[in-house]
Design an enzyme around this catalytic site. Structure first.
Site: not given
Ligand code: 5GP
Ligand code: MG
Length: 185
Positions: A107, A156
C-alpha cells in the site's frame, strides 16, 4: 462465484478464485526458475500473507523452506519513524538462504521498505519481494516488488488472507469492502 450470503460488506468480487490460482501457478514457475536449485526461504509476513504463502509454496516445483515473521511499522503521525518492530521473528539464519518475502499487499510501501532494510542487514544470499496485490497509486515511499501478481486501484480489499478487523480472511477470493454499509448504520 457469487459473494457469500453472510456478507453485506462485499461490494464486488475483484479477483476470482480461479484467476488467483492461475497467477499463482505462473508465479510458482517463475520462482522455481529464478534460483536453479539453490536454497530458497519463502518468508511470509503474518497474518495477511498466510493464505498466499500456502498456495504459492505448492506452486514452487523446487525444494524450498518456509518461514514466518510478524512485523509492525511505527509511525509519527502519518510518517514512518523508520522503525519496524518484529513481534515474531524468523527462526532461520537467513545468511544461508536466497530469501523471497511473500506479502499480501503493498500500500504505502512503508512496511516492506522497513522489513527489507532489516532483512538486508542479516546478509541473505539474495532478497526478492513477491506480492499478491499492489496498490501503486497509494505509495508514500518508493518501493517496487520484484513480482506483483495483481495491480489494483484504490480499493480497500478483503479475502484470501486479507482482513477487516480480523474478519473475512477465509473468503476464497479478493473482494472490495463496502465502507458505505457502515456509514448507513
Ligand atoms: P504499507 O506499509 O504498504 O502501507 O502497508 C501494507 C499493509 O497494510 C499490508 O500488509 C496490509 O496488512 C495492510 N493493507 C493495506 N491495504 C490494505 C487493503 O486494501 N486491505 C487490507 N485488508 N489490508 C491492507
Ligand atoms: Mg500485511
Amino acid at each position: 462465484m457469487e459473494p457469500v450470503a453472510y456478507d453485506k460488506h462485499i461490494k464486488q468480487v475483484l479477483i476470482a478464485q480461479e484467476e488467483i490460482a492461475e497467477a499463482i501457478r505462473q508465479a510458482g514457475r517463475q520462482i522455481s526458475t529464478w534460483y536453479d536449485g539453490r536454497p530458497i526461504l519463502l518468508v511470509s509476513i503474518l497474518k495477511g500473507a498466510f493464505v498466499f504463502l500456502a498456495d504459492l509454496c505448492r506452486a514452487v516445483t523446487v525444494p524450498c523452506e518456509i518461514g514466518f515473521m510478524c512485523a509492525k511499522s511505527y509511525y509519527q503521525g502519518t510518517e514512518s519513524s523508520g522503525m519496524v518492530s518484529i513481534t515474531m521473528d524468523l527462526e532461520q539464519d537467513i545468511s544461508q538462504y536466497h530469501v523471497v518475502i511473500v506479502e499480501d499487499i503493498i500500500d504505502t510501501g512503508r512496511t516492506l521498505r522497513d522489513v527489507v532494510a532489516l532483512l538486508r542487514e542479516r546478509n541473505p544470499l539474495s532478497l526478492r519481494v513477491v506480492t499478491l496485490l499492489d496498490k501503486p497509486c497509494r505509495r508514500k515511499v518508493e518501493f517496487e516488488a520484484d513480482m506483483a501478481l495483481f495491480t489494483i486501484s484504490d480499493h480497500f480489499v478483503i479475502g484470501y488472507g486479507l482482513d477487516c478487523a480480523e474478519q473475512y480472511r477465509n473468503l476464497p477470493y479478493i473482494a472490495e469492502y463496502d465502507t458505505a454499509v457502515d456509514a448507513e448504520n
